[in-house]
Design an enzyme around this catalytic site. Structure first.
Site, mmCIF file in Angstrom:
data_model
loop_
_atom_site.group_PDB
_atom_site.id
_atom_site.type_symbol
_atom_site.label_atom_id
_atom_site.label_comp_id
_atom_site.label_asym_id
_atom_site.label_seq_id
_atom_site.Cartn_x
_atom_site.Cartn_y
_atom_site.Cartn_z
ATOM 1 N N HIS A 1 4.241 1.483 -8.121
ATOM 2 C CA HIS A 1 3.180 0.472 -8.070
ATOM 3 C C HIS A 1 2.290 0.567 -9.312
ATOM 4 O O HIS A 1 1.889 -0.453 -9.881
ATOM 5 C CB HIS A 1 2.306 0.665 -6.827
ATOM 6 C CG HIS A 1 3.028 0.522 -5.517
ATOM 7 N ND1 HIS A 1 3.221 1.574 -4.652
ATOM 8 C CD2 HIS A 1 3.601 -0.557 -4.934
ATOM 9 C CE1 HIS A 1 3.872 1.145 -3.581
ATOM 10 N NE2 HIS A 1 4.130 -0.138 -3.725
ATOM 11 N N GLN B 1 14.391 -9.263 -3.497
ATOM 12 C CA GLN B 1 13.065 -9.866 -3.309
ATOM 13 C C GLN B 1 12.608 -10.553 -4.596
ATOM 14 O O GLN B 1 12.107 -11.686 -4.575
ATOM 15 C CB GLN B 1 12.059 -8.790 -2.908
ATOM 16 C CG GLN B 1 10.621 -9.244 -2.945
ATOM 17 C CD GLN B 1 9.673 -8.180 -2.428
ATOM 18 O OE1 GLN B 1 9.477 -8.054 -1.225
ATOM 19 N NE2 GLN B 1 9.090 -7.403 -3.318
ATOM 20 N N MET C 1 11.289 5.609 -6.306
ATOM 21 C CA MET C 1 10.043 5.800 -5.560
ATOM 22 C C MET C 1 9.863 4.688 -4.553
ATOM 23 O O MET C 1 10.178 3.529 -4.820
ATOM 24 C CB MET C 1 8.869 5.825 -6.523
ATOM 25 C CG MET C 1 8.854 7.097 -7.326
ATOM 26 S SD MET C 1 7.257 7.347 -8.047
ATOM 27 C CE MET C 1 7.603 8.836 -8.956
ATOM 28 N N SER C 2 9.379 5.069 -3.375
ATOM 29 C CA SER C 2 9.155 4.101 -2.298
ATOM 30 C C SER C 2 8.121 4.685 -1.353
ATOM 31 O O SER C 2 8.103 5.897 -1.119
ATOM 32 C CB SER C 2 10.470 3.861 -1.551
ATOM 33 O OG SER C 2 10.207 3.226 -0.315
ATOM 34 N N GLN D 1 7.371 -9.745 7.742
ATOM 35 C CA GLN D 1 8.603 -9.393 7.028
ATOM 36 C C GLN D 1 9.296 -8.182 7.643
ATOM 37 O O GLN D 1 10.320 -7.721 7.146
ATOM 38 C CB GLN D 1 8.332 -9.168 5.544
ATOM 39 C CG GLN D 1 7.573 -7.904 5.195
ATOM 40 C CD GLN D 1 7.194 -7.871 3.732
ATOM 41 O OE1 GLN D 1 6.356 -8.636 3.278
ATOM 42 N NE2 GLN D 1 7.829 -6.987 2.963
ATOM 43 N N GLY E 1 0.801 -1.222 0.000
ATOM 44 C CA GLY E 1 0.000 0.000 0.000
ATOM 45 C C GLY E 1 0.830 1.267 0.000
ATOM 46 O O GLY E 1 2.030 1.232 -0.264
ATOM 47 N N HIS F 1 2.302 4.427 -5.141
ATOM 48 C CA HIS F 1 2.940 5.524 -5.885
ATOM 49 C C HIS F 1 3.103 5.077 -7.336
ATOM 50 O O HIS F 1 2.659 3.970 -7.716
ATOM 51 C CB HIS F 1 4.274 5.899 -5.244
ATOM 52 C CG HIS F 1 5.175 4.714 -4.978
ATOM 53 N ND1 HIS F 1 5.742 3.979 -6.003
ATOM 54 C CD2 HIS F 1 5.569 4.111 -3.826
ATOM 55 C CE1 HIS F 1 6.464 3.009 -5.486
ATOM 56 N NE2 HIS F 1 6.367 3.052 -4.172
ATOM 57 N N GLU F 2 3.785 5.922 -8.115
ATOM 58 C CA GLU F 2 3.930 5.636 -9.550
ATOM 59 C C GLU F 2 4.619 4.300 -9.828
ATOM 60 O O GLU F 2 4.382 3.678 -10.860
ATOM 61 C CB GLU F 2 4.716 6.753 -10.249
ATOM 62 C CG GLU F 2 3.966 8.079 -10.353
ATOM 63 C CD GLU F 2 2.757 8.000 -11.274
ATOM 64 O OE1 GLU F 2 2.816 7.257 -12.272
ATOM 65 O OE2 GLU F 2 1.749 8.665 -10.970
ATOM 66 N N ARG G 1 8.235 4.444 1.640
ATOM 67 C CA ARG G 1 8.985 4.972 2.781
ATOM 68 C C ARG G 1 9.479 6.397 2.544
ATOM 69 O O ARG G 1 9.833 7.087 3.503
ATOM 70 C CB ARG G 1 10.168 4.058 3.093
ATOM 71 C CG ARG G 1 9.767 2.747 3.742
ATOM 72 C CD ARG G 1 10.994 2.027 4.300
ATOM 73 N NE ARG G 1 10.613 0.977 5.235
ATOM 74 C CZ ARG G 1 10.374 -0.279 4.889
ATOM 75 N NH1 ARG G 1 10.493 -0.645 3.625
ATOM 76 N NH2 ARG G 1 10.028 -1.167 5.788
#
Ligand code: AMP
Length: 282
Positions: A37, A156, A187-188, A64, A31, A34-35, A190
């Protein structure tokens, strides 16, 4: 677009899509979309076509997180996410509760034992066990033909690809390129937690990776020299605490001695309390 939280309701939705012979494209997320995703969602639609179904899961997976405070402060923006998914043409958001995903007596785990060890695996013990377990659970629930992951989380992607192969999971994996902000910052979700000063400092990550790749392109091959050069670029950046900077083989994720094209230069660093990762291929 539908929003489903209970697992039994998701099962019914999936059965219906299967009865209608609609392929399912799946984008697992935590969730705060952002761009980056949204680029994965686009790829999912491209993969399954207009008749297919695009499913996005939004689940901040507690298993995780190796630090309670990181889990507590992870951004949660469900109503904004719903609006973004709606606009992006998503068919279904699956947003289960932690209780439903992990009943109290939950005791089965999935562990990839090689690619999970270095890089983020070394600094976040148990992280990839949590990732593999939740991704396999989500695959079992959503039953997608194709799943889209981001190169932003290169390790990952590699770990999940290995799990898919090793456990014969009938899902085709697509790895989508990193989407960056104008200044180069990957982008993240976080990034929302960065102060203006930390955001400024965080631009150093991608700059260091790009300068090091340029040095490789000019002919430098000694991995130690390249890593030293990259670390030098990050020295003295206000508020930056380096977690790791490594040059590894893109398939094995093991350190290389002599760099070659395609190797993965990966970095993780803290800016205040926020840990960011980035990577480039040489
Ligand atoms: P997250 O919500 O951070 O767990 O990310 C969900 C998926 O989006 C993962 O497959 C990530 O690799 C991918 N992703 C996150 N940030 C980016 C980005 N900047 N560009 C491309 N993919 C991304």
């Amino acid at each position: 677009m539908k929003l489903i939280q209970p697992i039994p309701q998701l099962r019914r939705w999936v059965l219906k899509a299967q009865a209608e012979r609609r392929p399912i494209g799946f984008v697992p997320t935590m969730g705060a979309l952002h761009e980056g995703h949204l680029s994965l969602i686009k790829q999912a639609r491209k993969a399954v076509g207009l008749r297919g179904r695009v499913v996005v899961s939004i689940f901040v997976n507690p298993t995780q997180f190796n630090q309670k405070s990181d889990l507590k402060h992870y951004p949660r923006r469900l109503s904004a996410d719903i609006a973004k998914c709606h606009k992006a043409g998503v068919d279904l958001i699956f947003a289960p509760s932690a209780k439903a995903m992990y009943p109290e007596d939950f005791s089965t785990w999935v562990e990839e034992t090689k690619l999970s060890k270095p890089l983020c695996g070394a600094s976040r013990p148990g992280h990839f066990r949590g990732v593999c377990t939740v991704v396999l659970k989500l695959f079992n629930l959503v039953q997608p033909q194709v799943a889209i992951f981001g190169q932003k989380d290169a390790q990952q992607a590699a770990v999940v690809q290995r799990m898919v192969r090793d456990l014969n999971i009938p899902v085709r994996m697509i790895i989508a390129p990193i989407v960056r902000e104008a200044g180069g910052l990957a982008m993240s979700s976080r990034n929302q937690r960065l102060s203006p000063k930390e955001r400024e400092s965080s631009l150093s990550l991608n700059r260091a990776l790009k300068l090091t790749r340029a040095s490789f392109q000019k002919g430098k091959r000694n991995a130690n020299v390249l890593k030293k050069f990259a670390r030098q670029q990050l020295r003295g950046i206000p508020g930056l605490r380096l977690d790791y900077l490594e040059l590894v083989d893109r398939h094995t994720l093991q350190p290389v001695v002599k760099a070659s094209a395609g190797d993965l230069l990966a970095v993780a660093a803290f800016f205040g309390k926020t840990r960011l990762i980035d990577n480039v291929h040489l």
